[in-house]
Design an enzyme around this catalytic site. Structure first.
Site, mmCIF file in Angstrom:
data_model
loop_
_atom_site.group_PDB
_atom_site.id
_atom_site.type_symbol
_atom_site.label_atom_id
_atom_site.label_comp_id
_atom_site.label_asym_id
_atom_site.label_seq_id
_atom_site.Cartn_x
_atom_site.Cartn_y
_atom_site.Cartn_z
ATOM 1 N N GLU A 138 0.971 -1.300 -0.497
ATOM 2 C CA GLU A 138 0.031 -0.292 -0.130
ATOM 3 C C GLU A 138 0.742 0.669 -0.071
ATOM 4 O OE1 GLU A 138 -3.271 0.058 -0.228
ATOM 5 O OE2 GLU A 138 -3.758 1.697 1.313
ATOM 6 N N ASP A 139 2.126 0.736 0.544
ATOM 7 C CA ASP A 139 2.646 2.521 0.751
ATOM 8 C C ASP A 139 3.882 2.281 0.250
ATOM 9 O OD1 ASP A 139 0.162 3.432 2.178
ATOM 10 O OD2 ASP A 139 1.167 2.588 4.592
#
Ligand code: MN
Length: 713
Positions: free
Chosen positions: A78-79
């Site tokens: 996700e990051d």
């Protein structure tokens, strides 16, 4: 170096794993630390502290290596720049799937959606994951986020807290993870209602403080009598009540605070099952039990697998004492639930038990064992099984409402589930903003938008793929009504033609004659008669002759419109709908000489007069009816053509272009024969009439690559 320290703090919790597993976890830690190295949390700490804390929570549940690594890596997809393939390469498919699953859950927007349908939402989250460990990692993630909520701005903080109370704490409870559920509730409560929390906490403290002496007395009495009863290896501790559950009780049941907290709660953990009952006997001798307060959850476990003996005693000065008695093992189940069942625990490294489904089955088996030992049905097992391998899919509307449908449901099923009208006028649909075919099967978490047109009607072909009862019956109902309407119109026309061929005008038939006709046919009214005629259940000419017989007027006073030997003709306009259809054996088109076959219950099937079938049909009495095309027939008709073209590149394209240029659509193309020099193809094309077909063929013949083109059967 602080990073070594950080990993060491995790390593302390990994005593249940062997060296090689710990090393793998260290590799995951290094990757995560590198990937997140430029990021910070809202607390100002390096980001990596968060995944390490999550991994620690999972390790404290004694979970397996895969869960702990997924905890360390849960935010990298996700990051950071790291993708699923990289994870697969380095840590294998299982871990990559776990991390991917957690990322997907994180992407689901909760805000506006969750409020109204929290329970559906919990179910949907469960349905979206194939491996329950995804939920365990997500719960650990949420727990740590809740523990470190402070620095966030108020609105974000309260949104997260609300979501935690509505979605995640109940999921933890569903999985029997009391411990985590309690902490999530407590933290959510503090955040959302800090004032109420403080008041309640202080009040509970006060109650405890004022009763310290009594409580101490009770503790001592228990200790003494259990020792005297020669019970060994037990633990005894007083329980603090979860403040959020006190708060909920006060809200929901409107129970006064004093009534809830005016109880002393104690728990006795024993070494063996027999000791549970022995301890019960002893304490029932020590203080008098309250009538009807004893419950045996060991013999009859709760639906989440919880086992314990519950009883309430009259303590000194009339203080009620709530007692729970259970074994160490039961205690573990009561606090960590699904995580207690050794399925994801390390140390059981049987290779074949690697697949998550097998592991869950293994756990189910354990619960079933409890069930067969105790003779009660454990709904919990059923519930979780349904949640993890669901028979339902959960679908969003564009507004964010959730609908539950049986798995395998299609776009059309969803449209009908929303509203019958929406199903009836559905023309297309977008799934996650992409246009898809109406037969597309839906999966949990998709957002589906139904596009309608007011003129659109249900398509009989939908019956081939819809699976819900509502969609099926609505479509069938529509088709039935449609058929009834159309057959009525057609039947009336058929009878008009038939009677006028006998020189009778239908509207001049006296009521008495019509009534006795209807009576003899056992029909209620004229509409029913028309329907019977339109559906081919009655032969129009026979009915016309009956009418003629029933009419009192002598036939020789009437002037026939047509000579008696010329049969009545039905004019086909192309607007008759389902009750008039073209036969697929000969594909008639306007302009062809045609004949109608009366098909009982289905209406009229049009054949070309020269069709092979017609010869046979005309031998059957009242099976055929004369028909002819109207001057201006509405619609397009399928006709097969056969073409021989040169076997060269581009010749087929030339042919299809010629057809398209003549304003015709091609339904299908099939290569019938392929030689070295030529190809024979069969096409089904749509034409308005014979003239249109002739024009298409003329156009096609202009190409030098076309050798021959003919209409075929
Ligand atoms: Mn996270």
């Amino acid at each position: 170096m602080p990073s070594t320290q950080l990993f060491d703090s995790l390593r302390d919790e990994l005593k249940h794993l062997d060296e090689s597993q710990v090393e793998e976890i260290r590799q995951a830690y290094l990757l995560a630390a590198e990937a997140h190295k430029t990021q910070e949390r809202d607390t100002g700490e390096p980001y990596i502290t968060h995944p390490v804390a999550v991994a620690k929570i999972l390790a404290q549940l004694n979970l397996d290596k895969e869960s702990i690594i997924a905890g360390l890596l849960h935010d990298v997809i996700e990051d950071t720049d790291i993708d699923k393939q990289t994870l697969t390469k380095q840590f294998g498919k299982q871990i990559a799937e776990l991390v991917d699953g957690v990322s997907k859950l994180t992407q689901v927007e909760f805000t506006s959606r969750a409020e109204a349908e929290a329970e559906n939402f919990q179910k949907m989250l469960m349905a979206m994951v194939k491996d329950v460990r995804v939920i365990l990692v997500k719960l650990a993630d949420r727990l740590h986020n809740m523990r470190t909520l402070e620095p966030l701005p108020y609105d974000k903080r309260s949104r997260v807290a609300k979501e935690t109370l509505e979605i995640f704490a109940p999921i933890a409870k569903r999985l029997g993870m009391r411990h985590i559920a309690n902490e999530l509730e407590e933290l959510g409560f503090i955040c959302l209602y800090p004032f109420r929390y403080r008041v309640l906490a202080a009040a509970t403290e006060r109650v405890h403080g004022s009763r310290k002496q009594i409580l101490k007395e009770i503790d001592n009495t228990f200790e003494k009598s259990l020792k005297k009863g020669a019970l060994e290896g037990y633990r005894i501790h007083s329980r603090k009540k979860n403040l959020y559950s006190i708060y909920r009780k006060m809200c929901d049941k409107r129970t006064p605070f004093s009534e809830i907290t005016d109880v002393y709660a104690v728990r006795i953990i024993t070494k063996s099952l027999e000791d549970c009952y022995r301890a019960l006997g002893i304490i029932h001798h020590t203080y008098k039990p309250m009538p009807d307060s004893f419950t045996d959850y060991i013999a009859l476990p709760k639906m989440n697998g919880y086992q314990s003996l519950h009883t309430i005693l009259f303590g000194p000065y009339g203080v009620p004492i709530e007692v729970q008695i259970r074994t160490e093992e039961m205690h573990e189940v009561a606090t960590v639930g699904i995580a207690a069942h050794a399925i994801y625990k390390a140390g059981h490294r049987k290779a074949k038990h690697n697949q998550p489904q097998l592991k869950v089955n293994h756990w189910m088996k354990k619960l079933e064992d409890i069930q067969s030992n105790t003779g009660t049905s454990i709904e919990f097992a059923e519930n979780v099984k349904i949640d993890l391998f669901p028979d339902e899919v959960y679908i969003f509307t564009p507004k964010g409402d959730i609908f539950e449908l049986p798995s395998g449901s299609t776009v059309i099923d969803f449209a009908y589930a929303l509203h019958t009208e929406l199903g009836a006028h559905c023309v297309s649909a977008k799934v996650d903003r992409r246009i898809v075919p109406l037969s597309t099967k839906l999966t949990s978490g998709e957002t589906v938008e139904i596009i309608t047109a007011s003129h659109a009607t249900p398509n009989p072909a939908w019956l081939n793929f819809v699976i819900t009862g509502k969609a099926r019956s609505s479509i069938k109902n529509f088709l039935k009504n449609q058929r009834e309407k159309e057959s009525m119109v057609l039947g009336k026309r058929l009878l008009k033609e038939a009677t006028s061929s006998l020189g009778i005008k239908l509207r001049q038939v006296p009521e008495s004659a019509m009534e006795s006709l209807l009576m003899s046919l056992k029909l209620d009214n004229a509409d029913a008669l028309f329907q019977e005629l339109g559906l081919g259940n009655q032969a129009p000419l026979l009915v016309a002759k009956r009418i003629d017989e029933l009419m009192s007027t002598p036939s020789d006073t009437r002037i026939p419109i047509r000579p008696m030997d010329e049969p009545p003709q039905l004019v086909i306009r192309g607007t008759e709908g389902m009750v008039v259809d073209c036969a697929e054996c000969c594909h008639p088109i306007p302009g062809d000489p045609v004949i109608g076959e009366l098909n009982a219950g289905q209406g009229i099937l049009i054949h070309v007069e020269t069709c092979d079938k017609v010869a046979k049909l005309t031998k059957i009495k009242n099976k055929c009816t004369p028909v002819r095309w109207a001057e201006d027939v509405v619609g397009e008709f399928v006709v097969p053509i056969q073409a021989e073209i040169k076997n060269r590149r581009g010749t087929l394209a030339t042919l299809t272009a010629a057809i398209a240029d003549s304003f015709s659509n091609i339904e299908s193309i099939e290569v019938v024969d392929r030689q070295r020099s030529q190809i024979m193809v069969r096409l089904l094309i749509l034409v308005k009439n014979r003239d249109h077909l002739a024009k298409i063929m003329r156009n096609a013949r202009k190409s030098s690559s076309l050798l021959r083109i003919t209409r075929s059967k």
